[in-house]
Design a protein around this motif. Structure first.
Motif, mmCIF file in Angstrom:
data_model
loop_
_atom_site.group_PDB
_atom_site.id
_atom_site.type_symbol
_atom_site.label_atom_id
_atom_site.label_comp_id
_atom_site.label_asym_id
_atom_site.label_seq_id
_atom_site.Cartn_x
_atom_site.Cartn_y
_atom_site.Cartn_z
ATOM 1 N N TYR A 6 -0.593 -0.990 0.777
ATOM 2 C CA TYR A 6 -0.775 -0.574 2.177
ATOM 3 C C TYR A 6 -2.200 -0.058 2.351
ATOM 4 O O TYR A 6 -2.633 0.848 1.643
ATOM 5 C CB TYR A 6 0.240 0.519 2.470
ATOM 6 N N ARG A 7 -2.920 -0.674 3.288
ATOM 7 C CA ARG A 7 -4.289 -0.253 3.540
ATOM 8 C C ARG A 7 -4.442 0.192 4.979
ATOM 9 O O ARG A 7 -3.962 -0.464 5.891
ATOM 10 C CB ARG A 7 -5.274 -1.412 3.269
ATOM 11 N N TYR A 8 -5.100 1.291 5.169
ATOM 12 C CA TYR A 8 -5.398 1.739 6.535
ATOM 13 C C TYR A 8 -6.557 2.719 6.509
ATOM 14 O O TYR A 8 -6.459 3.785 5.896
ATOM 15 C CB TYR A 8 -4.164 2.388 7.180
ATOM 16 N N ASN A 9 -7.636 2.343 7.165
ATOM 17 C CA ASN A 9 -8.764 3.250 7.338
ATOM 18 C C ASN A 9 -8.967 3.397 8.841
ATOM 19 O O ASN A 9 -9.473 2.479 9.489
ATOM 20 C CB ASN A 9 -10.019 2.659 6.668
ATOM 21 N N PRO A 16 -2.592 -0.630 10.359
ATOM 22 C CA PRO A 16 -2.428 -0.793 8.913
ATOM 23 C C PRO A 16 -2.091 -2.238 8.542
ATOM 24 O O PRO A 16 -1.547 -2.968 9.360
ATOM 25 C CB PRO A 16 -1.236 0.114 8.591
ATOM 26 N N PHE A 46 -10.550 1.728 -1.655
ATOM 27 C CA PHE A 46 -9.126 2.054 -1.803
ATOM 28 C C PHE A 46 -8.958 3.536 -2.160
ATOM 29 O O PHE A 46 -9.569 4.029 -3.104
ATOM 30 C CB PHE A 46 -8.537 1.138 -2.891
ATOM 31 N N ARG A 95 -5.403 8.075 5.252
ATOM 32 C CA ARG A 95 -6.095 6.851 4.844
ATOM 33 C C ARG A 95 -5.362 6.240 3.648
ATOM 34 O O ARG A 95 -5.002 6.971 2.713
ATOM 35 C CB ARG A 95 -7.535 7.191 4.461
ATOM 36 N N ASP A 96 -5.146 4.938 3.685
ATOM 37 C CA ASP A 96 -4.453 4.211 2.608
ATOM 38 C C ASP A 96 -3.180 4.949 2.157
ATOM 39 O O ASP A 96 -2.255 5.092 2.924
ATOM 40 C CB ASP A 96 -5.414 3.943 1.434
#
Lengths: 231, 115
Positions: A6-9, A16, A46, A95-96
């Motif tokens: 799961y990535r989210y910035n 995301p 990451f 974040r992430d």
């Protein structure tokens, strides 16, 4: 090793997304945390939390293949690939894999997590019998990683009102402590349809606890004490 | 420091105990009805009707009914507490459910003692 992460910035990403990785492990990489650190060395955008890397600090709690756990004590060999890694459910993502745990700690603080005893301090420490000390086993070991509370639907729906399994385990840890004198106030604090009675004993907390603790049992003991106090 | 935390509403325990006690009542009643059905000499409308002429069955059913309504109230309220966030809507739903449960109770008693 195949990972789906799961990535989210929030500064860059609109929403995301899941990112797939193929990483080359070294023979010394045994735990999932080793793999994540290896990944971090190739993709430094990451982000995740980790500290002691031996299941004591509780920093690297995350959702691993659908179940909350600590990356540092999850064996790579036991995980089905691709390993799907998400942040702890129900908490706001910073974040992430990093989540905002304020609500979790707010509930923890709300149970007065320390011994309350206003009697004059003795010359030495306040003593307990071995039997009284025994009661604290299975309670004091909690590392506040939040795996349990974030696996609890009651905590998802009412994180501001329901104390959650981690907080309630700690509440009982101080109720059970014979050196503590605030048992009545502690029970008063919990005798509430939201704070305690949102727990319907579905035992997700017991299922995920990386330290093998049993919050449901502790919650049952609090309920027992409330019943004894009333009837 | 001003403590603005609102905790300890001092209820919830009674509901929790009631939910368990009423469950036991409902189990006992279920066994009673099963037993009565097994002991019916013949399973037809007339025997069925005669069964419900018995005071034992009628009053046992009223006790069961009270347990059921109370149990249902606690359960439905729990669901509302989880999913309905707005206090006004929640309170309205509470009142609607209470009124509906009272109506169901009255209706069941009418069936039991009616002709």
């Amino acid at each position: 090793m195949r990972l789906s992460i799961y990535r989210y910035n929030p500064d860059v990403d609109e929403k995301p997304y899941m990112q797939d990785y193929d990483i080359q492990l070294e023979p010394t990489d045994r735990m999932l945390l080793d793999a994540l650190i290896r990944l971090k060395s190739t993709d430094d955008t990451f982000s995740f939390r980790r500290s002691c890397r031996e299941g004591v600090c509780g920093s690297d709690a995350m959702n691993i293949n659908g179940k909350n756990g600590l990356a540092c004590i999850s064996k790579i060999a036991d995980l089905k690939e691709p390993v799907v890694i998400r942040p702890l459910p129900g908490l706001p993502v910073i974040r992430d894999l990093i989540v905002d745990m304020s609500q979790f700690f707010k509930q923890y603080h709300s149970v007065t997590p320390y011994v309350v005893n206003d009697t004059p301090r003795p010359e030495t420490e306040r003593l307990q019998s071995p039997e009284d000390r025994e009661e604290l086993n299975g309670l004091y070991e909690c590392i506040l990683c939040a795996c349990c509370s974030t696996a609890c639907p009651s905590f998802w729906w009412n994180p501001d009102k329901f104390v959650g399994p981690a907080g309630l385990l700690q509440a009982y840890r101080f109720i059970a402590d014979t050196r503590d004198q605030a048992t009545n106030e502690r029970l008063d604090n919990l005798e509430d349809p939201y704070r305690l009675f949102r727990c319907h004993s579905i035992m997700n907390c017991v299922d995920v606890c990386p330290k093998g603790l049993n919050p449901t049992k502790a919650i049952g003991k609090i309920k027992d004490l409330l019943v004894k106090r009333t009837v | 420091m001003v403590n603005r935390q609102v905790v300890g509403a001092h209820y919830g325990l009674r509901d929790w105990i009631a939910q368990r006690a009423t469950a036991v009542v409902m189990i006992a009643y279920t066994l009673l009805v099963l037993l009565a059905l097994v002991m019916l000499p013949k399973f037809d409308y007339w025997h069925w009707k005669a069964l419900w002429q018995l005071d034992l069955m009628r009053y046992a059913t009223v006790v069961f009914l009270v347990a059921l309504l109370f149990h249902a109230w606690i359960g439905v309220r729990n669901i509302f507490m989880d999913y309905i966030k707005d206090a006004g809507i929640r309170l309205t739903l509470y009142v609607v459910v209470i009124l509906a449960l009272i109506a169901y109770g009255a209706w069941a008693i009418q069936i039991l003692w009616g002709n």
